[in-house]
Design a protein around this motif. Structure first.
Motif, PDB file in Angstrom:
ATOM      1  N   HIS A 262       0.795  -1.173   0.139  1.00  0.00           N
ATOM      2  CA  HIS A 262      -0.039   0.072  -0.113  1.00  0.00           C
ATOM      3  C   HIS A 262       0.822   1.182   0.103  1.00  0.00           C
ATOM      4  N   LEU A 263       0.282   2.281  -0.736  1.00  0.00           N
ATOM      5  CA  LEU A 263       1.048   3.518  -0.752  1.00  0.00           C
ATOM      6  C   LEU A 263       0.258   4.537  -0.405  1.00  0.00           C
ATOM      7  N   HIS A 264       0.665   5.794  -0.075  1.00  0.00           N
ATOM      8  CA  HIS A 264       0.127   6.860   0.410  1.00  0.00           C
ATOM      9  C   HIS A 264       0.319   7.784  -0.673  1.00  0.00           C
ATOM     10  N   LEU A 265      -0.393   8.230  -1.723  1.00  0.00           N
ATOM     11  CA  LEU A 265      -0.258   9.124  -2.869  1.00  0.00           C
ATOM     12  C   LEU A 265      -0.986  10.505  -2.543  1.00  0.00           C
ATOM     13  N   ALA A 266      -0.331  11.580  -2.595  1.00  0.00           N
ATOM     14  CA  ALA A 266      -1.101  12.841  -2.432  1.00  0.00           C
ATOM     15  C   ALA A 266      -1.001  13.744  -3.668  1.00  0.00           C
TER      16      ALA A 266
ATOM     17  N   ASN B 100     -11.950   7.361   2.684  1.00  0.00           N
ATOM     18  CA  ASN B 100     -11.113   7.413   3.811  1.00  0.00           C
ATOM     19  C   ASN B 100     -10.840   8.814   4.460  1.00  0.00           C
TER      20      ASN B 100
ATOM     21  N   PHE C  50      -9.596  11.901   1.411  1.00  0.00           N
ATOM     22  CA  PHE C  50      -8.701  10.513   1.152  1.00  0.00           C
ATOM     23  C   PHE C  50      -9.693   9.773   0.619  1.00  0.00           C
TER      24      PHE C  50
ATOM     25  N   ILE D  66      -9.651   5.289  -0.493  1.00  0.00           N
ATOM     26  CA  ILE D  66      -8.828   4.067  -0.669  1.00  0.00           C
ATOM     27  C   ILE D  66      -8.974   3.412  -2.015  1.00  0.00           C
TER      28      ILE D  66
ATOM     29  N   HIS E  17      -4.467   1.326  -1.939  1.00  0.00           N
ATOM     30  CA  HIS E  17      -3.564   2.851  -1.783  1.00  0.00           C
ATOM     31  C   HIS E  17      -4.508   4.005  -1.150  1.00  0.00           C
ATOM     32  N   ASN E  18      -3.872   4.628  -0.349  1.00  0.00           N
ATOM     33  CA  ASN E  18      -4.608   5.719   0.249  1.00  0.00           C
ATOM     34  C   ASN E  18      -4.388   6.870  -0.660  1.00  0.00           C
ATOM     35  N   ILE E  19      -5.282   7.428  -1.354  1.00  0.00           N
ATOM     36  CA  ILE E  19      -5.080   8.585  -2.346  1.00  0.00           C
ATOM     37  C   ILE E  19      -5.791   9.729  -1.658  1.00  0.00           C
ATOM     38  N   GLU E  20      -4.908  10.858  -1.662  1.00  0.00           N
ATOM     39  CA  GLU E  20      -5.202  12.041  -1.323  1.00  0.00           C
ATOM     40  C   GLU E  20      -5.044  13.091  -2.309  1.00  0.00           C
TER      41      GLU E  20
END
Length: 122
Positions: A59-63, A87, A104, A106, A111-114
């Motif tokens: 899993h990634l966090h993409l902002a 999210n 946010f 998912i 992936h947590n997309i912001e």
């Protein structure tokens, strides 16, 4: 700071469709596509590259940066319509800063997309 970000997806078609729909509010389009995957960009200077992968990726966090709060709101709606899970709905995040307005979701591979706007409300 980044020229490009590359990550794999276990469902290429779903991820491509998701990112194109969810990031449409900031003008993301296909720049190129080939056997390895797809390159997406909104400004022609930086790109998001989605690659086909046999296994589900970590899993990634993409902002992503929005120019205004309306783009954050539009991202959130588009992402949910594209199948994302909530999210964190659009709103100020005062624990980050007084102007940090973000949403946010998912995405398909977890992936947590912001989408974030650092500008004051206009």
């Amino acid at each position: 700071m980044f020229d490009h970000v590359v990550f794999g997806t276990s469902d290429y078609a779903a991820s491509k469709a998701f990112f194109l729909k969810a990031l449409e509010p900031i003008g993301l389009v296909v720049v190129s596509e080939g056997p390895l995957g797809v390159e997406l960009s909104a400004d022609g200077k930086s790109s998001l590259c989605i690659r086909r992968a046999a296994e589900k990726p970590a899993h990634l966090h993409l902002a992503f940066v929005a120019e205004n709060r309306q783009q954050v709101d539009a991202f959130y709606r588009a992402a949910l319509e594209a199948g994302a899970k909530d999210n964190g709905p659009p709103g100020l995040r005062p624990n980050y800063s007084g102007r940090y307005y973000a949403a946010f979701v998912i995405g398909p591979d977890g992936h947590n997309i912001e989408m974030v706007c650092h500008e004051s409300e206009t």
